[in-house]
Write a protein that holds these residues in place. Structure first.
Motif, PDB file in Angstrom:
ATOM      1  N   TRP A   1      -9.867   6.285  -0.743  1.00 52.86           N
ATOM      2  CA  TRP A   1      -9.925   6.436   0.712  1.00 52.86           C
ATOM      3  C   TRP A   1     -11.329   6.249   1.263  1.00 52.86           C
ATOM      4  O   TRP A   1     -11.495   5.760   2.380  1.00 52.86           O
ATOM      5  CB  TRP A   1      -9.338   7.788   1.119  1.00 52.86           C
TER       6      TRP A   1
ATOM      7  N   ALA B   1       0.804  -1.226   0.000  1.00 54.05           N
ATOM      8  CA  ALA B   1       0.000   0.000   0.000  1.00 54.05           C
ATOM      9  C   ALA B   1       0.837   1.276   0.000  1.00 54.05           C
ATOM     10  O   ALA B   1       0.465   2.245  -0.663  1.00 54.05           O
ATOM     11  CB  ALA B   1      -0.940   0.009   1.204  1.00 54.05           C
ATOM     12  N   ILE B   2       1.929   1.296   0.731  1.00 52.69           N
ATOM     13  CA  ILE B   2       2.699   2.544   0.870  1.00 52.69           C
ATOM     14  C   ILE B   2       3.210   3.070  -0.477  1.00 52.69           C
ATOM     15  O   ILE B   2       3.042   4.254  -0.770  1.00 52.69           O
ATOM     16  CB  ILE B   2       3.825   2.368   1.909  1.00 52.69           C
TER      17      ILE B   2
ATOM     18  N   TYR C   1       0.047   4.599  -2.467  1.00 58.34           N
ATOM     19  CA  TYR C   1      -0.953   5.316  -1.668  1.00 58.34           C
ATOM     20  C   TYR C   1      -1.770   6.304  -2.486  1.00 58.34           C
ATOM     21  O   TYR C   1      -2.915   6.593  -2.149  1.00 58.34           O
ATOM     22  CB  TYR C   1      -0.296   6.016  -0.471  1.00 58.34           C
TER      23      TYR C   1
ATOM     24  N   ILE D   1      -5.092   4.749  -3.834  1.00 54.69           N
ATOM     25  CA  ILE D   1      -6.052   4.202  -2.867  1.00 54.69           C
ATOM     26  C   ILE D   1      -7.328   5.038  -2.879  1.00 54.69           C
ATOM     27  O   ILE D   1      -7.284   6.271  -2.821  1.00 54.69           O
ATOM     28  CB  ILE D   1      -5.445   4.181  -1.446  1.00 54.69           C
TER      29      ILE D   1
END
Length: 90
Positions: free
Chosen positions: A65, A56-57, A60, A63
């Protein structure tokens, strides 16, 4: 036994990083047989979280949210219910 556990974890986390889920589904049954529930449950949870963060990092920005927030709320409800059931049955 340690070699089997390490190979299992490597394969399960590969599945987790490739598909986005399933690492715990692959690792949990065999790790319970090797280590028992009290060791397997937290260790698989920690390793799955680390694997998810490693995927995920770097991504990001991609994503969604809002969907992540909804999924997290539903997941937390499931975790609380599952822990309650596990403690009650044990």
């Amino acid at each position: 036994m340690t070699i089997i556990f390490i190979l299992l974890i490597v394969f399960a986390m590969f599945v987790q990083s490739l598909t986005g889920f399933g690492g715990a589904l692959v690792a949990m049954p065999i790790s319970i047989m090797l280590l028992g529930v009290d060791v397997s449950r937290p260790s698989i949870m920690i390793l799955t979280t680390i694997t998810a963060l490693c995927v995920a990092i770097p991504n990001y920005r991609d994503i969604n949210w809002k969907k992540l927030a909804i999924m997290t709320i539903v997941m937390l409800a499931g975790v609380i219910a599952g822990d309650f059931f596990f403690i009650t049955v044990s």
